[in-house]
Design a protein around this motif. Structure first.
Motif, PDB file in Angstrom:
ATOM      1  N   ARG A 102       0.836  -1.210   0.000  1.00 17.63           N
ATOM      2  CA  ARG A 102       0.000   0.000   0.000  1.00 17.63           C
ATOM      3  C   ARG A 102       0.865   1.252   0.000  1.00 17.63           C
ATOM      4  O   ARG A 102       0.526   2.240  -0.659  1.00 17.63           O
ATOM      5  CB  ARG A 102      -0.943   0.020   1.209  1.00 17.63           C
ATOM      6  N   LYS A 103       1.984   1.210   0.691  1.00 19.03           N
ATOM      7  CA  LYS A 103       2.866   2.373   0.722  1.00 19.03           C
ATOM      8  C   LYS A 103       3.429   2.654  -0.664  1.00 19.03           C
ATOM      9  O   LYS A 103       3.555   3.817  -1.061  1.00 19.03           O
ATOM     10  CB  LYS A 103       3.999   2.139   1.726  1.00 19.03           C
ATOM     11  N   VAL A 104       3.761   1.594  -1.413  1.00 20.44           N
ATOM     12  CA  VAL A 104       4.231   1.783  -2.793  1.00 20.44           C
ATOM     13  C   VAL A 104       3.121   2.396  -3.645  1.00 20.44           C
ATOM     14  O   VAL A 104       3.365   3.311  -4.441  1.00 20.44           O
ATOM     15  CB  VAL A 104       4.695   0.439  -3.397  1.00 20.44           C
ATOM     16  N   ALA A 105       1.890   1.883  -3.484  1.00 17.25           N
ATOM     17  CA  ALA A 105       0.759   2.415  -4.251  1.00 17.25           C
ATOM     18  C   ALA A 105       0.488   3.872  -3.887  1.00 17.25           C
ATOM     19  O   ALA A 105       0.263   4.715  -4.775  1.00 17.25           O
ATOM     20  CB  ALA A 105      -0.481   1.564  -4.006  1.00 17.25           C
ATOM     21  N   ASP A 106       0.507   4.180  -2.597  1.00 16.01           N
ATOM     22  CA  ASP A 106       0.288   5.560  -2.149  1.00 16.01           C
ATOM     23  C   ASP A 106       1.363   6.489  -2.705  1.00 16.01           C
ATOM     24  O   ASP A 106       1.066   7.593  -3.181  1.00 16.01           O
ATOM     25  CB  ASP A 106       0.302   5.630  -0.617  1.00 16.01           C
ATOM     26  N   PHE A 107       2.620   6.030  -2.636  1.00 13.88           N
ATOM     27  CA  PHE A 107       3.711   6.849  -3.153  1.00 13.88           C
ATOM     28  C   PHE A 107       3.529   7.119  -4.639  1.00 13.88           C
ATOM     29  O   PHE A 107       3.710   8.252  -5.096  1.00 13.88           O
ATOM     30  CB  PHE A 107       5.060   6.167  -2.927  1.00 13.88           C
ATOM     31  N   THR A 108       3.202   6.087  -5.404  1.00  9.20           N
ATOM     32  CA  THR A 108       3.055   6.250  -6.852  1.00  9.20           C
ATOM     33  C   THR A 108       1.948   7.238  -7.174  1.00  9.20           C
ATOM     34  O   THR A 108       2.110   8.117  -8.031  1.00  9.20           O
ATOM     35  CB  THR A 108       2.766   4.893  -7.518  1.00  9.20           C
ATOM     36  N   PHE A 109       0.822   7.115  -6.492  1.00  9.36           N
ATOM     37  CA  PHE A 109      -0.290   8.043  -6.713  1.00  9.36           C
ATOM     38  C   PHE A 109       0.143   9.476  -6.399  1.00  9.36           C
ATOM     39  O   PHE A 109      -0.089  10.391  -7.198  1.00  9.36           O
ATOM     40  CB  PHE A 109      -1.479   7.642  -5.835  1.00  9.36           C
ATOM     41  N   ASP A 110       0.782   9.669  -5.258  1.00 10.50           N
ATOM     42  CA  ASP A 110       1.187  11.010  -4.846  1.00 10.50           C
ATOM     43  C   ASP A 110       2.284  11.563  -5.744  1.00 10.50           C
ATOM     44  O   ASP A 110       2.277  12.754  -6.095  1.00 10.50           O
ATOM     45  CB  ASP A 110       1.685  10.990  -3.395  1.00 10.50           C
ATOM     46  N   ASN A 111       3.233  10.716  -6.108  1.00 11.34           N
ATOM     47  CA  ASN A 111       4.346  11.184  -6.928  1.00 11.34           C
ATOM     48  C   ASN A 111       3.881  11.583  -8.329  1.00 11.34           C
ATOM     49  O   ASN A 111       4.322  12.598  -8.873  1.00 11.34           O
ATOM     50  CB  ASN A 111       5.417  10.102  -7.029  1.00 11.34           C
ATOM     51  N   HIS A 112       2.984  10.795  -8.912  1.00 14.32           N
ATOM     52  CA  HIS A 112       2.431  11.161 -10.216  1.00 14.32           C
ATOM     53  C   HIS A 112       1.667  12.478 -10.125  1.00 14.32           C
ATOM     54  O   HIS A 112       1.753  13.319 -11.019  1.00 14.32           O
ATOM     55  CB  HIS A 112       1.506  10.059 -10.725  1.00 14.32           C
ATOM     56  N   ARG A 113       0.927  12.631  -9.048  1.00 14.83           N
ATOM     57  CA  ARG A 113       0.150  13.853  -8.873  1.00 14.83           C
ATOM     58  C   ARG A 113       1.067  15.069  -8.724  1.00 14.83           C
ATOM     59  O   ARG A 113       0.781  16.140  -9.275  1.00 14.83           O
ATOM     60  CB  ARG A 113      -0.743  13.714  -7.630  1.00 14.83           C
ATOM     61  N   ARG A 114       2.176  14.897  -7.997  1.00 12.99           N
ATOM     62  CA  ARG A 114       3.128  16.007  -7.817  1.00 12.99           C
ATOM     63  C   ARG A 114       3.918  16.276  -9.082  1.00 12.99           C
ATOM     64  O   ARG A 114       4.249  17.419  -9.381  1.00 12.99           O
ATOM     65  CB  ARG A 114       4.103  15.680  -6.673  1.00 12.99           C
ATOM     66  N   SER A 115       4.258  15.218  -9.796  1.00  8.67           N
ATOM     67  CA  SER A 115       5.150  15.336 -10.957  1.00  8.67           C
ATOM     68  C   SER A 115       4.355  15.267 -12.252  1.00  8.67           C
ATOM     69  O   SER A 115       4.566  14.379 -13.083  1.00  8.67           O
ATOM     70  CB  SER A 115       6.210  14.233 -10.914  1.00  8.67           C
ATOM     71  N   GLN A 116       3.439  16.206 -12.419  1.00  9.26           N
ATOM     72  CA  GLN A 116       2.565  16.151 -13.585  1.00  9.26           C
ATOM     73  C   GLN A 116       3.334  16.350 -14.885  1.00  9.26           C
ATOM     74  O   GLN A 116       2.928  15.839 -15.929  1.00  9.26           O
ATOM     75  CB  GLN A 116       1.445  17.188 -13.436  1.00  9.26           C
ATOM     76  N   PHE A 118       6.147  14.978 -15.522  1.00  7.48           N
ATOM     77  CA  PHE A 118       6.623  13.640 -15.866  1.00  7.48           C
ATOM     78  C   PHE A 118       5.543  12.862 -16.619  1.00  7.48           C
ATOM     79  O   PHE A 118       5.818  12.234 -17.650  1.00  7.48           O
ATOM     80  CB  PHE A 118       7.025  12.880 -14.596  1.00  7.48           C
ATOM     81  N   ILE A 119       4.313  12.939 -16.145  1.00  8.47           N
ATOM     82  CA  ILE A 119       3.213  12.232 -16.813  1.00  8.47           C
ATOM     83  C   ILE A 119       2.992  12.807 -18.206  1.00  8.47           C
ATOM     84  O   ILE A 119       2.778  12.064 -19.169  1.00  8.47           O
ATOM     85  CB  ILE A 119       1.918  12.323 -15.986  1.00  8.47           C
TER      86      ILE A 119
END
Length: 221
Positions: A102-116, A118-119
């Motif tokens: 869950r921590k990996v999933a939470d990190f990925t969600f937050d990191n993608h949201r912060r690093s728009q 990159f997306i």
């Protein structure tokens, strides 16, 4: 007496200082180029604009990156590298497998949201059918850390009987990335059709929770 001038100096003090710090020059170019490429794409970006934003010159950009495509490729590689380094910094040792995943999933969600940006770079490169992606073997090596992290978590969960067998780390990485990616890549069109309630702080917290829930439901025995 003929005065000899440096074409890269041009009596500009910041440039004189930057010539003493080539890594600083290179990193500054990458940072500015990342923002502009993410906003305008490869075809819409002009090297002159990057040069103006960094107070350097086209010549210096070509010196470091050969041409615009070379700069774009390095921006892509650097963006992936930064994401992997952030994943490597996660503190997961000693956590139960479900908590760690869950921590990996939470990190990925937050990191993608912060690093728009990159997306957006990933979106742009998919339009180009990955034509400008760095060498596949290099990218595989740089991206193997997240696979290793998930692989270790999943193997531990299977060994403890809390996760069902039969899945791979690549599959789990795909699911986590897909859910987190859509949150950024389709935000404009989705909110235009259905409203922005899922993209305020409360809505994002709910979606973040859902992503972790779905990943755990997928793997649980």
């Amino acid at each position: 007496m003929t005065q000899i001038t440096d074409p890269e100096d041009d009596t500009d003090l910041p440039r004189r200082k930057w010539k003493q710090n080539p890594n600083g020059v290179r990193n500054d170019i990458l940072e500015v180029a990342r923002e502009i490429f993410a906003k305008k794409g490869l075809s819409g970006t002009r090297v002159e604009e990057i040069a103006a934003r960094t107070s350097t010159s086209k010549r210096m950009i070509y010196y470091y990156f050969t041409d615009k495509e070379g700069l774009y490729r390095e921006v892509l590689a650097d963006a992936y590298r930064q994401t992997r380094e952030a994943e490597d910094a996660l503190e997961l040792s000693g956590l139960p497998p479900a908590v760690a995943l869950r921590k990996v999933a939470d990190f990925t969600f937050d990191n993608h949201r912060r690093s728009q940006d990159f997306i957006r770079l990933v979106m742009i490169e998919n339009v180009h059918n990955a034509r400008y992606m760095p060498d596949a073997s290099k990218m595989s090596g740089e991206n193997s850390s997240v696979i290793r992290i998930i692989e270790e978590i999943y193997a531990q969960g299977v060994a403890q009987g809390t996760f069902r067998p039969g899945m791979t780390a690549v599959e789990l990485h795909w699911h986590i990335s897909a859910l987190s990616y859509f949150n950024v890549s389709n935000r404009a069109t989705f909110s235009h059709i259905f409203g922005r309630q899922l993209f305020d702080e409360e809505g994002q917290a709910i979606l973040r929770q859902h992503v972790g829930d779905m990943i755990l439901m997928l793997v649980q025995a």
